[in-house]
Design a protein around this motif. Sequence first.
Motif, PDB file in Angstrom:
ATOM      1  N   THR A   1       0.699  -2.808  -5.613  1.00 31.37           N
ATOM      2  CA  THR A   1       0.173  -1.223  -5.481  1.00 31.37           C
ATOM      3  C   THR A   1      -1.192  -0.954  -5.592  1.00 31.37           C
ATOM      4  OG1 THR A   1       2.585  -0.578  -6.081  1.00 31.37           O
ATOM      5  CG2 THR A   1       0.733   0.914  -6.071  1.00 31.37           C
TER       6      THR A   1
ATOM      7  N   TRP B   1      -3.251  -2.802  -2.888  1.00 34.10           N
ATOM      8  CA  TRP B   1      -3.107  -1.711  -1.396  1.00 34.10           C
ATOM      9  C   TRP B   1      -3.901  -0.624  -1.696  1.00 34.10           C
ATOM     10  CZ3 TRP B   1       2.420   0.162   0.338  1.00 34.10           C
ATOM     11  CH2 TRP B   1       2.380   0.624   1.951  1.00 34.10           C
ATOM     12  N   VAL B   2      -3.625   0.063  -2.676  1.00 33.68           N
ATOM     13  CA  VAL B   2      -4.487   1.367  -2.831  1.00 33.68           C
ATOM     14  C   VAL B   2      -6.015   0.751  -2.785  1.00 33.68           C
ATOM     15  CG1 VAL B   2      -5.200   3.255  -4.508  1.00 33.68           C
ATOM     16  CG2 VAL B   2      -2.601   2.468  -3.979  1.00 33.68           C
TER      17      VAL B   2
ATOM     18  N   TYR C   1      -7.178   0.168   0.412  1.00 34.84           N
ATOM     19  CA  TYR C   1      -7.422   1.498   1.343  1.00 34.84           C
ATOM     20  C   TYR C   1      -8.715   2.412   0.835  1.00 34.84           C
ATOM     21  CZ  TYR C   1      -3.306   0.946   4.584  1.00 34.84           C
ATOM     22  OH  TYR C   1      -2.485   0.437   5.377  1.00 34.84           O
TER      23      TYR C   1
ATOM     24  N   THR D   1       0.243   4.323   9.926  1.00 35.10           N
ATOM     25  CA  THR D   1       1.226   4.555   8.767  1.00 35.10           C
ATOM     26  C   THR D   1       2.572   4.697   9.387  1.00 35.10           C
ATOM     27  OG1 THR D   1       1.355   7.149   9.508  1.00 35.10           O
ATOM     28  CG2 THR D   1      -0.589   6.325   7.963  1.00 35.10           C
TER      29      THR D   1
ATOM     30  N   VAL E   1      -0.888  10.474  -0.199  1.00 35.96           N
ATOM     31  CA  VAL E   1      -0.033   9.114  -0.731  1.00 35.96           C
ATOM     32  C   VAL E   1       1.413   9.176   0.138  1.00 35.96           C
ATOM     33  CG1 VAL E   1       1.548   8.275  -2.306  1.00 35.96           C
ATOM     34  CG2 VAL E   1      -0.723   9.111  -2.869  1.00 35.96           C
TER      35      VAL E   1
ATOM     36  N   PHE F   1       0.936   5.770   2.491  1.00 32.70           N
ATOM     37  CA  PHE F   1       1.678   4.726   1.820  1.00 32.70           C
ATOM     38  C   PHE F   1       3.190   4.701   1.853  1.00 32.70           C
ATOM     39  CE2 PHE F   1      -2.353   5.182  -0.599  1.00 32.70           C
ATOM     40  CZ  PHE F   1      -2.986   3.897  -0.523  1.00 32.70           C
TER      41      PHE F   1
ATOM     42  N   ILE G   1       2.244   6.482  -7.323  1.00 32.42           N
ATOM     43  CA  ILE G   1       1.147   6.205  -6.884  1.00 32.42           C
ATOM     44  C   ILE G   1      -0.079   7.173  -6.830  1.00 32.42           C
ATOM     45  CG2 ILE G   1       0.208   5.245  -4.630  1.00 32.42           C
ATOM     46  CD1 ILE G   1       2.846   4.309  -3.840  1.00 32.42           C
TER      47      ILE G   1
END
Length: 258
Positions: A56, A59-60, A63, A71, A141, A145, A161
């Motif tokens: 997580t 990934w965050v 981005y 998406t 979010v 995601f 998240i």
Amino acid sequence: MARKTETGTGTQAKTTEANTGTRRRKPAPPPSRLRRAAQTLRRWLIRGTAAVVLLTFGWVGLYALVPVPTTAYMIAESRRLGGVERDWVPIEEISIHLQRAAVAAEDANFCLHWGFDMSAIRDAIADGALRGGSTISQQTVKNAFLWHGRNWLRKALEAAITPVMELIWPKRRVLEVYLNVAEFGEGVFGAEAAARHHFGIAAADLTLRQAALMAAVLPNPQARSASAPSDFVDRRARSIADGAATIAADGRDSCFAN
């Protein structure tokens, strides 16, 4: 003779103590099969949780630096419609009018909270959850995601998240991603594609009126039109334009406006 008897008795006592000590140091029996399975499961759960957390954050973090390629919702809509309109642009190429209008329409306290607007959430609860309490951060979010839909798993992941994203991304990046992945019409994603679709101009050239009309469709983009607004959309756009001017005047655009 008496001494021999005492010596024998002492030796026997020592032997008994030694035997007792030996029995006390006897190794514990091996764990049962069920206990071993529970320990293995716990180890794998810990490792799995750690892997999810690292994934997580990665990934965050990714981005935070690169454009969001697509998406889950865009993919679903592309399959349903046979394609979508979408064109990523940096926030410098998105009119400040649209930036302020989106914030005024969806999250007036965007620059003041850490991902959750507690006052808006309390108001939504007080109204029986008939009003939305999601911030632009939460919507970003969800769009970038997760997936669309009202279920507790998605809401739980969104809640987990959002603080991570707020920790890693500056507010300006949150708004940039939001305006590039939000739907502004059926199958029309992002400010650039929407500006060209509705008004035939680039996102950088949007006027306050055009930006307010685009922001007015955000809650229900498939049933509203920015280029052919209904009376309701027209009234909402006028209210959003006033809100955008207020945000500019009182400094609530400080986290994203140059």
